[in-house]
Write a protein that holds these residues in place. Structure first.
Motif, PDB file in Angstrom:
ATOM      1  N   THR A 118       1.665  13.427   3.006  1.00 30.10           N
ATOM      2  CA  THR A 118       1.312  13.027   4.367  1.00 30.10           C
ATOM      3  C   THR A 118       0.265  11.920   4.270  1.00 30.10           C
ATOM      4  O   THR A 118      -0.906  12.190   3.981  1.00 30.10           O
ATOM      5  N   PRO A 119       0.641  10.650   4.449  1.00 29.79           N
ATOM      6  CA  PRO A 119      -0.346   9.571   4.417  1.00 29.79           C
ATOM      7  C   PRO A 119      -1.364   9.745   5.547  1.00 29.79           C
ATOM      8  O   PRO A 119      -0.988  10.014   6.690  1.00 29.79           O
ATOM      9  N   LEU A 120      -2.640   9.599   5.226  1.00 30.18           N
ATOM     10  CA  LEU A 120      -3.704   9.805   6.211  1.00 30.18           C
ATOM     11  C   LEU A 120      -4.394   8.507   6.617  1.00 30.18           C
ATOM     12  O   LEU A 120      -4.653   8.282   7.794  1.00 30.18           O
ATOM     13  N   ALA A 121      -4.729   7.671   5.642  1.00 27.34           N
ATOM     14  CA  ALA A 121      -5.399   6.409   5.975  1.00 27.34           C
ATOM     15  C   ALA A 121      -5.454   5.516   4.755  1.00 27.34           C
ATOM     16  O   ALA A 121      -5.649   5.989   3.634  1.00 27.34           O
ATOM     17  N   ASN A 304      -3.229   6.651  10.097  1.00 29.92           N
ATOM     18  CA  ASN A 304      -2.071   7.250   9.425  1.00 29.92           C
ATOM     19  C   ASN A 304      -0.747   6.593   9.801  1.00 29.92           C
ATOM     20  O   ASN A 304       0.124   6.394   8.945  1.00 29.92           O
ATOM     21  N   GLU A 305      -0.584   6.204  11.061  1.00 31.79           N
ATOM     22  CA  GLU A 305       0.683   5.599  11.479  1.00 31.79           C
ATOM     23  C   GLU A 305       0.864   4.207  10.879  1.00 31.79           C
ATOM     24  O   GLU A 305       1.926   3.881  10.344  1.00 31.79           O
ATOM     25  N   ALA A 306      -0.172   3.388  10.962  1.00 33.11           N
ATOM     26  CA  ALA A 306      -0.083   2.036  10.404  1.00 33.11           C
ATOM     27  C   ALA A 306       0.048   2.088   8.882  1.00 33.11           C
ATOM     28  O   ALA A 306       0.766   1.278   8.283  1.00 33.11           O
ATOM     29  N   PHE A 307      -0.627   3.040   8.263  1.00 30.64           N
ATOM     30  CA  PHE A 307      -0.570   3.178   6.807  1.00 30.64           C
ATOM     31  C   PHE A 307       0.836   3.555   6.353  1.00 30.64           C
ATOM     32  O   PHE A 307       1.345   3.035   5.359  1.00 30.64           O
ATOM     33  N   THR A 308       1.484   4.448   7.093  1.00 30.48           N
ATOM     34  CA  THR A 308       2.845   4.855   6.735  1.00 30.48           C
ATOM     35  C   THR A 308       3.803   3.678   6.803  1.00 30.48           C
ATOM     36  O   THR A 308       4.669   3.498   5.931  1.00 30.48           O
ATOM     37  N   THR A 309       3.650   2.850   7.826  1.00 24.25           N
ATOM     38  CA  THR A 309       4.474   1.639   7.945  1.00 24.25           C
ATOM     39  C   THR A 309       4.190   0.687   6.789  1.00 24.25           C
ATOM     40  O   THR A 309       5.115   0.105   6.199  1.00 24.25           O
TER      41      THR A 309
END
Length: 328
Positions: A118-121, A304-309
């Motif tokens: 789970t990517p967090l940051a 987390n959302e931007a990091f996942t992208t």
């Protein structure tokens, strides 16, 4: 009508119970102990990053939980990544990673990748640095590349990551840009036990490929001499600011060593939200900004959302890099 009213009342009660249950779960987070994991031995870039995060969170009072740092080395981070698969759904483990979480999968060292976490940051960007002992005959990265062009076995390269992972790949990327052929013949020796600097000082390797932040202190002490770094500009202060970029040495390439935090796959939503809020606050603190300056790190925060992208896009870029360097 009475029956409908009873059904509506029951639905309201059930919904209220669910909200109360979720609130209770959220109230239980964070747990008393959160293990902060460096997937490497003590003294490397991952170790420095996770210890800096834990210290900043405690010093600023953002987290009151115990946050022991656990070192779980092996396989360029693959050993810890495999362990994280046994912790699915849990919220008491936070691990730092960087490009190897992608590279070890792309080069076949592990079946797991960022998609199994789970990517967090994303927190920082460091840069590759190429350093030699103070008494080395090499005084520029160009001299090293010229030696490798004449004989790819003439310079022993040491790194803290596994062969095929970041420290190895970043050096090969620069060597390829410098016109070195027979990249697979270059001797790369992995030291994942924290002994990399000692190996160089003892003459067992000629050059260290590592992160700039990892060796900033020892470069400033004078025991190691930095030949070049891979940012697109000079960075840092003091002796660090005097390190030339590889582009200044006529090698047209840059390489960013980003670092971020990851939890186990299927980490509870309340834990993900907690870390999103907490890390957003942390990166704005004077303590964190001082750590960036001290270690020569650039701020590269993404939630987390931007990091996942970012990870999905970067994974595709690394596929091309691997093909260029290894021909596969």
């Amino acid at each position: 009508m009475i029956k409908l009213k009873k059904l509506f009342t029951g639905a309201v009660i059930a919904t209220s119970s669910l909200i109360s249950m979720n609130a209770a779960v959220a109230a239980d987070y964070p747990p008393q102990t959160i293990n902060m994991v460096a997937p490497s031995g003590a003294g490397g870039g991952w170790d420095l990053t996770i210890r800096t995060v834990a210290k900043t969170l405690k010093d600023t009072g953002l987290v009151s939980s115990n946050m022991p740092v656990v070192n779980r080395p092996g396989g360029g981070g693959a050993v810890n990544l495999a362990y994280m698969q046994t912790q699915k759904g849990k919220g008491d483990l936070i691990s730092v990673y960087s490009p190897p979480i992608l590279l070890t999968n792309l080069t076949g060292l592990t079946q797991y990748s960022y998609q199994d976490t789970t990517p967090l940051a994303r927190l920082i960007t460091d840069y590759a640095a190429f350093v030699v002992p103070e008494n080395s005959k090499y005084t520029s990265i160009k001299q090293v590349m010229d030696a490798l062009k004449n004989d790819p076995k003439s310079v022993k390269i040491g790194g803290g990551s596994a062969a095929g992972s970041m420290d190895h790949i970043q050096f090969l990327l620069v060597a390829k840009a410098a016109g070195v052929e027979n990249l697979r013949q270059i001797d790369y020796i992995s030291f994942q036990d924290g002994s990399l600097v000692a190996q160089a000082l003892g003459g067992h390797v000629d050059l260290i490929s590592t992160g700039l932040g990892d060796v900033a202190g020892i470069v400033e002490s004078g025991k190691l001499r930095a030949l070049a770094q891979t940012a697109d500009k000079r960075i840092g202060t003091g002796l660090i600011a005097e390190i030339p970029t590889v582009k200044e040495e006529g090698i047209d390439v840059t390489f960013e060593n980003w670092r971020g935090l990851f939890g186990p796959k299927d980490m509870p939503a309340e834990a993900v939200q907690y870390w999103r809020d907490t890390l957003q606050k942390m990166v704005e603190t004077p303590e964190w900004k001082a750590a960036l300056k001290r270690n020569g790190w650039d701020n590269a925060y993404q939630d987390n959302e931007a990091f996942t992208t970012f990870l999905a896009t970067t994974n595709e870029q690394y596929k091309s890099l691997i093909k260029d360097v290894f021909g596969r």
